[in-house]
Design a protein around this motif. Structure first.
Motif, PDB file in Angstrom:
ATOM      1  N   ASN A  47       0.804  -1.215   0.000  1.00 52.08           N
ATOM      2  CA  ASN A  47       0.000   0.000   0.000  1.00 52.08           C
ATOM      3  C   ASN A  47       0.836   1.263   0.000  1.00 52.08           C
ATOM      4  OD1 ASN A  47      -2.645  -0.209  -0.394  1.00 52.08           O
ATOM      5  ND2 ASN A  47      -3.164  -0.706   1.732  1.00 52.08           N
ATOM      6  N   THR A  48       2.135   1.077  -0.247  1.00 52.94           N
ATOM      7  CA  THR A  48       3.032   2.236  -0.238  1.00 52.94           C
ATOM      8  C   THR A  48       3.358   2.645  -1.669  1.00 52.94           C
ATOM      9  OG1 THR A  48       4.007   1.459   1.805  1.00 52.94           O
ATOM     10  CG2 THR A  48       5.291   3.045   0.556  1.00 52.94           C
ATOM     11  N   ILE A  49       3.383   3.949  -1.892  1.00 54.85           N
ATOM     12  CA  ILE A  49       3.849   4.474  -3.183  1.00 54.85           C
ATOM     13  C   ILE A  49       5.171   5.176  -2.917  1.00 54.85           C
ATOM     14  CG2 ILE A  49       3.368   6.102  -5.045  1.00 54.85           C
ATOM     15  CD1 ILE A  49       0.378   5.631  -4.517  1.00 54.85           C
ATOM     16  N   SER A  50       6.221   4.754  -3.619  1.00 58.15           N
ATOM     17  CA  SER A  50       7.550   5.335  -3.384  1.00 58.15           C
ATOM     18  C   SER A  50       7.941   6.191  -4.575  1.00 58.15           C
ATOM     19  CB  SER A  50       8.584   4.224  -3.195  1.00 58.15           C
ATOM     20  OG  SER A  50       8.186   3.386  -2.136  1.00 58.15           O
ATOM     21  N   ILE A  51       8.267   7.432  -4.285  1.00 59.52           N
ATOM     22  CA  ILE A  51       8.656   8.384  -5.337  1.00 59.52           C
ATOM     23  C   ILE A  51      10.102   8.777  -5.070  1.00 59.52           C
ATOM     24  CG2 ILE A  51       8.203  10.702  -6.272  1.00 59.52           C
ATOM     25  CD1 ILE A  51       5.262  10.285  -5.250  1.00 59.52           C
ATOM     26  N   ILE A  52      10.942   8.689  -6.081  1.00 58.73           N
ATOM     27  CA  ILE A  52      12.346   9.073  -5.887  1.00 58.73           C
ATOM     28  C   ILE A  52      12.569  10.415  -6.576  1.00 58.73           C
ATOM     29  CG2 ILE A  52      14.746   8.326  -6.015  1.00 58.73           C
ATOM     30  CD1 ILE A  52      12.907   6.251  -4.642  1.00 58.73           C
TER      31      ILE A  52
ATOM     32  N   LYS B  38      -3.829  13.791  -2.766  1.00 57.08           N
ATOM     33  CA  LYS B  38      -5.140  14.452  -2.772  1.00 57.08           C
ATOM     34  C   LYS B  38      -6.232  13.567  -3.380  1.00 57.08           C
ATOM     35  CE  LYS B  38      -3.801  19.323  -3.232  1.00 57.08           C
ATOM     36  NZ  LYS B  38      -3.676  20.397  -4.239  1.00 57.08           N
ATOM     37  N   SER B  39      -5.840  12.455  -4.016  1.00 56.60           N
ATOM     38  CA  SER B  39      -6.832  11.651  -4.741  1.00 56.60           C
ATOM     39  C   SER B  39      -7.602  10.726  -3.801  1.00 56.60           C
ATOM     40  CB  SER B  39      -6.131  10.808  -5.815  1.00 56.60           C
ATOM     41  OG  SER B  39      -5.396   9.779  -5.183  1.00 56.60           O
ATOM     42  N   ASN B  40      -8.840  10.422  -4.166  1.00 51.73           N
ATOM     43  CA  ASN B  40      -9.640   9.472  -3.371  1.00 51.73           C
ATOM     44  C   ASN B  40      -9.013   8.092  -3.393  1.00 51.73           C
ATOM     45  OD1 ASN B  40     -11.603  11.167  -2.489  1.00 51.73           O
ATOM     46  ND2 ASN B  40     -12.826  10.951  -4.372  1.00 51.73           N
ATOM     47  N   GLU B  41      -8.481   7.729  -4.567  1.00 59.42           N
ATOM     48  CA  GLU B  41      -7.938   6.376  -4.749  1.00 59.42           C
ATOM     49  C   GLU B  41      -6.788   6.079  -3.783  1.00 59.42           C
ATOM     50  OE1 GLU B  41      -8.612   8.516  -7.042  1.00 59.42           O
ATOM     51  OE2 GLU B  41      -9.473   7.606  -8.831  1.00 59.42           O
ATOM     52  N   CYS B  42      -6.050   7.114  -3.383  1.00 57.22           N
ATOM     53  CA  CYS B  42      -4.843   6.876  -2.565  1.00 57.22           C
ATOM     54  C   CYS B  42      -5.043   7.263  -1.102  1.00 57.22           C
ATOM     55  CB  CYS B  42      -3.657   7.638  -3.159  1.00 57.22           C
ATOM     56  SG  CYS B  42      -3.204   7.040  -4.783  1.00 57.22           S
ATOM     57  N   LYS B  43      -6.308   7.451  -0.703  1.00 61.43           N
ATOM     58  CA  LYS B  43      -6.580   7.903   0.673  1.00 61.43           C
ATOM     59  C   LYS B  43      -5.918   7.000   1.715  1.00 61.43           C
ATOM     60  CE  LYS B  43      -9.498  11.526   0.771  1.00 61.43           C
ATOM     61  NZ  LYS B  43      -8.723  12.143  -0.285  1.00 61.43           N
ATOM     62  N   LYS B  44      -5.934   5.668   1.436  1.00 66.27           N
ATOM     63  CA  LYS B  44      -5.408   4.753   2.460  1.00 66.27           C
ATOM     64  C   LYS B  44      -3.961   4.354   2.190  1.00 66.27           C
ATOM     65  CE  LYS B  44      -9.846   2.909   3.775  1.00 66.27           C
ATOM     66  NZ  LYS B  44     -10.844   1.961   3.318  1.00 66.27           N
ATOM     67  N   LYS B  45      -3.353   4.991   1.221  1.00 65.75           N
ATOM     68  CA  LYS B  45      -1.981   4.582   0.877  1.00 65.75           C
ATOM     69  C   LYS B  45      -0.956   5.481   1.575  1.00 65.75           C
ATOM     70  CE  LYS B  45      -3.078   2.482  -3.552  1.00 65.75           C
ATOM     71  NZ  LYS B  45      -2.868   1.076  -3.174  1.00 65.75           N
ATOM     72  N   THR B  46       0.220   4.911   1.784  1.00 64.99           N
ATOM     73  CA  THR B  46       1.331   5.697   2.329  1.00 64.99           C
ATOM     74  C   THR B  46       2.160   6.191   1.153  1.00 64.99           C
ATOM     75  OG1 THR B  46       1.386   4.254   4.244  1.00 64.99           O
ATOM     76  CG2 THR B  46       3.350   5.583   3.847  1.00 64.99           C
ATOM     77  N   ILE B  47       2.385   7.485   1.103  1.00 68.18           N
ATOM     78  CA  ILE B  47       3.170   8.038  -0.013  1.00 68.18           C
ATOM     79  C   ILE B  47       4.490   8.558   0.545  1.00 68.18           C
ATOM     80  CG2 ILE B  47       3.221   9.771  -1.859  1.00 68.18           C
ATOM     81  CD1 ILE B  47       0.103   9.620  -1.769  1.00 68.18           C
ATOM     82  N   ARG B  48       5.575   8.021   0.007  1.00 69.06           N
ATOM     83  CA  ARG B  48       6.903   8.402   0.504  1.00 69.06           C
ATOM     84  C   ARG B  48       7.737   8.984  -0.627  1.00 69.06           C
ATOM     85  NH1 ARG B  48       7.757   2.957   4.138  1.00 69.06           N
ATOM     86  NH2 ARG B  48       6.709   3.785   5.977  1.00 69.06           N
ATOM     87  N   VAL B  49       8.428  10.078  -0.328  1.00 63.17           N
ATOM     88  CA  VAL B  49       9.332  10.692  -1.308  1.00 63.17           C
ATOM     89  C   VAL B  49      10.746  10.606  -0.753  1.00 63.17           C
ATOM     90  CG1 VAL B  49       9.934  12.796  -2.568  1.00 63.17           C
ATOM     91  CG2 VAL B  49       7.530  12.303  -2.081  1.00 63.17           C
TER      92      VAL B  49
ATOM     93  N   VAL C 286      15.678  -0.743   1.313  1.00 62.66           N
ATOM     94  CA  VAL C 286      15.266  -1.491   0.123  1.00 62.66           C
ATOM     95  C   VAL C 286      13.751  -1.372  -0.031  1.00 62.66           C
ATOM     96  CG1 VAL C 286      15.153  -3.764  -0.975  1.00 62.66           C
ATOM     97  CG2 VAL C 286      17.206  -3.080   0.290  1.00 62.66           C
ATOM     98  N   ILE C 287      13.350  -1.009  -1.231  1.00 64.55           N
ATOM     99  CA  ILE C 287      11.915  -0.896  -1.537  1.00 64.55           C
ATOM    100  C   ILE C 287      11.599  -2.015  -2.521  1.00 64.55           C
ATOM    101  CG2 ILE C 287      10.147   0.567  -2.603  1.00 64.55           C
ATOM    102  CD1 ILE C 287      11.941   2.985  -1.853  1.00 64.55           C
ATOM    103  N   ASP C 288      10.732  -2.946  -2.132  1.00 64.57           N
ATOM    104  CA  ASP C 288      10.450  -4.039  -3.067  1.00 64.57           C
ATOM    105  C   ASP C 288       8.954  -4.337  -3.184  1.00 64.57           C
ATOM    106  OD1 ASP C 288      10.085  -5.182  -0.645  1.00 64.57           O
ATOM    107  OD2 ASP C 288      11.720  -6.634  -0.791  1.00 64.57           O
ATOM    108  N   GLU C 289       8.136  -3.379  -2.759  1.00 65.55           N
ATOM    109  CA  GLU C 289       6.684  -3.547  -2.925  1.00 65.55           C
ATOM    110  C   GLU C 289       6.067  -2.207  -3.290  1.00 65.55           C
ATOM    111  OE1 GLU C 289       4.762  -6.836  -0.121  1.00 65.55           O
ATOM    112  OE2 GLU C 289       5.824  -5.286   0.975  1.00 65.55           O
TER     113      GLU C 289
END
Ligand SMILES: Cc1cc2nc3c(=O)[nH]c(=O)nc-3n(C[C@H](O)[C@H](O)[C@H](O)COP(=O)(O)OP(=O)(O)OC[C@H]3O[C@@H](n4cnc5c(N)ncnc54)[C@H](O)[C@@H]3O)c2cc1C
Length: 432
Positions: A6-11, A26-37, A231-234
């Protein structure tokens, strides 16, 4: 640190990375996701970077936008309530002899571009005006990238029409340009604050050092400032840095990601601060001079400071000058400034302070410069996403960075929606 599905990783925390993160957050689709930069440096903004010198903000990187050309930048500036002012450098002072006839020569040549779609601009000019005048015309235009072999006549006219200093040699003379009063760091910094407020997590001092892309179980390896590996693998993985940084990562770029090839050019900006605005007496305030010497474009920012801006070989000329020591650099600047202003070097005072920045890969672009370039790239096996201003029609501009970040977010949102539809179908089948 564990990274879940459920994580979105942005480099990358340049404009494109932050816009991507914010759009997703800000999107509804990602409300429950963890967003990491994750960002290599200890600041946001990448090539949009301002510093304060002698009480003035100076843009070492991006320095202006046009309300007519850069609608997304304009919109963000308004939304974020950033103070802006006119970037006045659309009027040349001390014109070279050729400047008087340049507009009409270019106007006559423009209709012939189609016949020379694959020639370089310099070859094209040479055919019609001869080698010497072709060189003189490019000199008079102040942007040396115009002489690069991959700059076709169409691209060259686009450059001339979309740069404030030389738009007057085209029919685009009316575009208005602006800069931010606090410098362009303010734009990514405010976006960063918004992203934090929307729950995005930022990890500075994290460099992506390895991409395992050639696999159905892809992974990214980062090294932080404490030499710890992450390490990010998901989850979704989005790379928001330009092609030259992709190439360094040994991840089959570009061949495993794209049918296009990519290039870059260096840029150099030098800023000089004086105890008195001596240029006002010369009627130079808020004007730009195009010089037929390595200083190339010399700007006089009202009563605040003087700066010059060069690209390609002359950017490296100035990098080399700085490597020979400060005294050599400042002496060279003074001599060439005097030459540009047709005055004696003794007439110019010494600056009280100065700063400069050489960008090895200041502008990045697709060599083919096609409007059909995919909006984002995906690795052929792992579907890791790569985005960059270099992939957009606004390469080399913050506008391209905003478009790139938005495009990457759209790609992720589309995937999330597709997964939701598939999950719903699975659920319905299981409950028939
Ligand atoms: C001198 C100069 C003048 C310019 N003038 C203008 C102008 O007047 N107007 C305009 O609109 N645009 C201008 N630009 C272009 C503008 O700055 C860029 O188009 C825009 O900032 C690109 O944003 P980005 O987020 O796509 O990329 P970048 O700003 O390059 O951001 C990429 C980020 O990724 C990070 N990164 C890279 N590799 C890694 C890694 N391995 N691991 C972790 N992080 C990594 C970088 O540190 C950086 O923060 C100029 C640029 C320069 C250099």
């Amino acid at each position: 640190m564990t990274v879940r599905e459920n994580t979105i990783s942005i480099i990358g925390a340049g404009i494109s990375g932050i816009i991507c993160a914010l759009t997703l957050a800000k999107s509804n689709e990602c409300k429950k996701k963890t967003i990491r930069v994750y960002e290599h440096k200890n600041r946001v903004g990448g090539r949009a970077h301002a510093i304060k010198v002698n009480d003035h903000y100076v843009d070492l990187g991006a320095g202006r936008f046009s309300s007519g050309l850069h609608h997304n930048v304009k919109e963000q500036v308004k939304l974020l309530n950033l103070a802006y002012e006119k970037f006045p450098f659309t009027q040349l002072k001390r014109p070279q002899a050729l400047h008087k006839s340049l507009k009409s020569i270019l106007k006559n040549l423009k209709p012939l571009c189609d016949e020379h779609a694959h020639d370089s601009f310099e070859e094209f000019l040479t055919i019609y005006v001869g080698r010497n005048q072709a060189r003189e015309m490019i000199n008079a235009l102040g942007y040396d990238s115009l002489s690069l072999p991959n700059i076709t006549p169409h691209i060259a006219f686009d450059i001339i029409e979309k740069h404030p200093e030389i738009q007057g040699f085209s029919d685009n003379a009316g575009y208005e340009w602006f800069n931010l009063k606090e410098g362009f760091s303010a734009l990514p910094e405010r976006l960063y604050e918004q992203a934090l407020a929307h729950g995005v997590e930022f990890y500075f001092g994290h460099e992506l050092i390895e991409i395992e892309a050639d696999s159905s179980t892809p992974s990214l390896k980062l090294l932080n400032d404490n030499q710890q590996e992450v390490v990010i693998d998901e989850g979704e993985m989005i790379l928001t840095f330009p092609p030259t940084a992709m190439k360094k990562l040994n991840c089959g770029f570009p061949q495993d990601w794209s049918n296009y090839t990519y290039g870059s050019i260096p840029l150099f900006k030098g800023f000089l601060f004086y105890d008195t605005p001596w240029w006002q007496e010369m009627d130079l305030a808020d004007h730009v001079v195009i010089a037929n010497n390595p200083i190339r474009k010399l700007y006089f920012k009202d009563n605040r400071y003087v700066f010059f801006y060069t690209d390609s070989d002359y950017a490296n000329f100035w990098r080399d000058a700085t490597l020979k020591g400060e005294a050599h650099y400042l002496k060279t600047v003074k001599e060439l400034m005097a030459d540009a202003l047709k005055c004696h070097v003794s007439q110019l005072p010494d600056p009280i302070t100065h700063t400069y920045k050489h960008w090895v890969h200041g502008v990045e672009f697709s060599q083919e410069s096609s409007p059909n370039h995919p909006k984002t790239l995906e690795h052929k096996k792992s579907h890791i996403i790569s985005t960059s201003d270099a992939y957009t029609p606004h390469c080399g501009w913050m506008e391209g960075g905003i478009i790139a970040g938005t495009n990457a977010a759209k790609t992720v949102l589309e995937r999330v929606r597709q997964r939701q539809v598939l999950n719903q179908k699975d659920y319905e089948l299981a409950h028939v």
